[in-house]
Design an enzyme around this catalytic site. Structure first.
Site, PDB file in Angstrom:
ATOM      1  N   ASP A   1     -54.663 -42.963  42.999  1.00 54.31           N
ATOM      2  CA  ASP A   1     -55.773 -43.256  43.887  1.00 54.31           C
ATOM      3  C   ASP A   1     -56.511 -44.462  43.299  1.00 54.31           C
ATOM      4  OD1 ASP A   1     -57.799 -42.936  45.864  1.00 54.31           O
ATOM      5  OD2 ASP A   1     -58.996 -41.802  44.420  1.00 54.31           O
TER       6      ASP A   1
ATOM      7  N   ASP B   1     -60.388 -45.531  44.113  1.00 52.50           N
ATOM      8  CA  ASP B   1     -61.796 -45.306  43.816  1.00 52.50           C
ATOM      9  C   ASP B   1     -61.984 -44.078  42.933  1.00 52.50           C
ATOM     10  OD1 ASP B   1     -63.215 -47.327  45.651  1.00 52.50           O
ATOM     11  OD2 ASP B   1     -61.790 -46.342  46.993  1.00 52.50           O
TER      12      ASP B   1
END
Length: 461
Positions: A16, A18
């Site tokens: 991922d 963020d």
């Protein structure tokens, strides 16, 4: 299942963006997110201007793992068995007597199994009745919603609430796909002006580690729900202008958790041109940069790229709702949870003493969102009061149970493992081990209960 987990045994390593690859300066990013939504509610929806004023003490309300009952404005902290540990109406914490009267020892009413809920098969789902806060983008919204409940209760005498539609409108206003390009809303314009204020660059150890993964023959992926233009801004800042070369596959606007749970026909991949989505793709035939998509078509591509019928995939992410549960449940991937609470809730002896006793004065600061909340206690464990002379007992929280159930391991950051050899053997969470076995580093996290002023050693022997 094997007791240990090793990156060396994985064919594919996915990330991922963020709060996983990209770490935010939490006090500053939290304030920005809160203000982005508060400004919208006040200026566009007519809410009270008092929402725009915050004190450093207000941030103590924020604690991951809370659920909001959208109908009555109550925030809930759950035990592993689904019973209520703590609750507040708006920001006002309920007393132990109110908790017993309202909830007793019964499961919370929204704590039901719902296999149609993409959040989880056995947690309060993000439906029309409640919302579960499990990541740092959401968390400032918990404080804002609690203060909205306070305001509507005080000024209008409301006992039931329908403000959630306005919160959703604020999300759309600030984070719609065109917001970055059009420089609209409150979030992206400020991020562009002062990126270094809100985002940390990746340490050199993490950059070397990503290259090491590539050199070891691992297929690397970046799968983010952020849009392409924002992904480029962050990636260039934290990793350098050639950041995309570190990944064989980049997928933006992935719309997780649907990326994992939806059928290919529901969520096809799109090509991109100048950060705009183009044609739909019937399948995924080659590595590259794409938008939206689904895990099923991605896995077919990974089979071709690895020349293996069942390539082993591990995915790193910070959200149980969007990353860890769906990757584990729908795709059977190994999962590594990035859990900054492991960093924030380690209390050193000198920090546990009040400032007065230490003979120091420090000005008030905004509480980092990953630190221990005085209102809500530990993210991992809590105490349950017993009647009579019985001592309080310690129980695991609902969030803690989900971590040990759906994560392979949990770490405070990528930096924590970046200098380990790829064949390092991590002890994984499993039904045969303690509920803390999969946390790395294996250290004692000494937590303090606000109610009992007692010291709790988190790691089991």
């Amino acid at each position: 299942m094997a007791q240990h987990f090793s990156l060396a045994a994985c064919d594919v390593v996915g990330f991922d963006l963020d709060h996983t690859l990209c770490r935010y300066n939490l006090p500053e990013s939290a304030r920005l997110i809160y203000n982005s939504f508060a400004q919208f509610l006040v200026k566009e929806k007519g809410y009270d201007k008092e929402l725009l004023t915050l004190t450093p003490e207000d941030w103590d309300f924020c604690c991951k793992g809370l659920a909001l009952d959208l109908e009555d404005g109550t925030f809930i902290k759950l035990a592993a068995d689904g019973t209520v540990l703590r609750a507040s109406h708006g920001t006002r914490m309920m007393t132990p007597e109110e908790l017993v009267e309202t909830y007793g020892k019964k499961d919370w009413r929204h704590c039901t199994t719902d296999r149609h809920c993409a959040a989880n098969v056995d947690i309060p789902c993000c439906s029309g009745k409640c919302y579960f806060y499990d990541n740092y983008f959401d968390l400032p919204g918990a404080l804002l919603c609690a203060r909205v409940v306070d305001s509507l209760t005080k000024n209008r005498g409301q006992k039931t609430f329908d403000f959630w539609k306005d919160v959703v409108a604020g999300i759309q206003h600030n984070f719609k796909m065109s917001a970055f390009k059009e420089n609209c809303g409150f979030f992206f314009p400020e991020i562009k002006r002062n990126l270094g204020k809100y985002v940390h660059r990746c340490p050199e150890s993490v950059k070397r580690w990503l290259r090491q993964l590539k050199d070891a023959g691992k297929i690397t992926m970046l799968i983010t729900s952020s849009h392409s233009d924002y992904c480029k801004l962050l990636g260039t800042y934290i990793l350098g202008k050639d950041f995309a070369d570190l990944f064989d596959i980049v997928i933006t606007n992935a719309l997780k958790p649907g990326f994992f749970s939806h059928f290919p026909s529901q969520r096809p991949f799109h090509t991109l041109e100048n950060d705009e989505e183009q044609e739909e793709l019937p399948s995924l035939d080659k590595p590259g940069w794409y938008s939206q998509g689904n895990a099923a078509h991605l896995y077919e591509l990974l089979k071709k790229m690895t020349n293996k019928p069942e390539p082993k995939v591990v995915y790193f992410g910070d959200s149980m709702h969007s990353d860890i549960f769906p990757a584990h449940h729908y795709s059977n991937w190994e999962t590594v949870l990035i859990l900054e609470e492991l960093r924030g809730q380690e209390v050193k002896a000198e920090e546990a003493e009040p400032l007065e006793k230490r003979g120091k004065y420090e000005p008030p600061k905004v509480k980092p969102l990953n630190s221990l909340s005085n209102k809500w206690g530990s993210y991992f464990i809590d105490s349950v009061s017993r009647r009579g002379n019985a001592e309080d007992s310690l129980v695991y929280t609902w969030s803690s149970r989900r971590i040990s159930t759906y994560s392979t391991i949990a770490i405070p950051s990528l930096e924590a493992i970046a200098e380990l050899p790829l064949d390092y053997k991590f002890t994984r969470f499993s039904t045969n081990s303690s509920k803390t076995a999969g946390y790395y580093p294996l250290v004692h996290y000494t937590l303090y209960s606000q109610d009992t002023d007692s010291k709790i050693v988190f790691t089991e022997k």
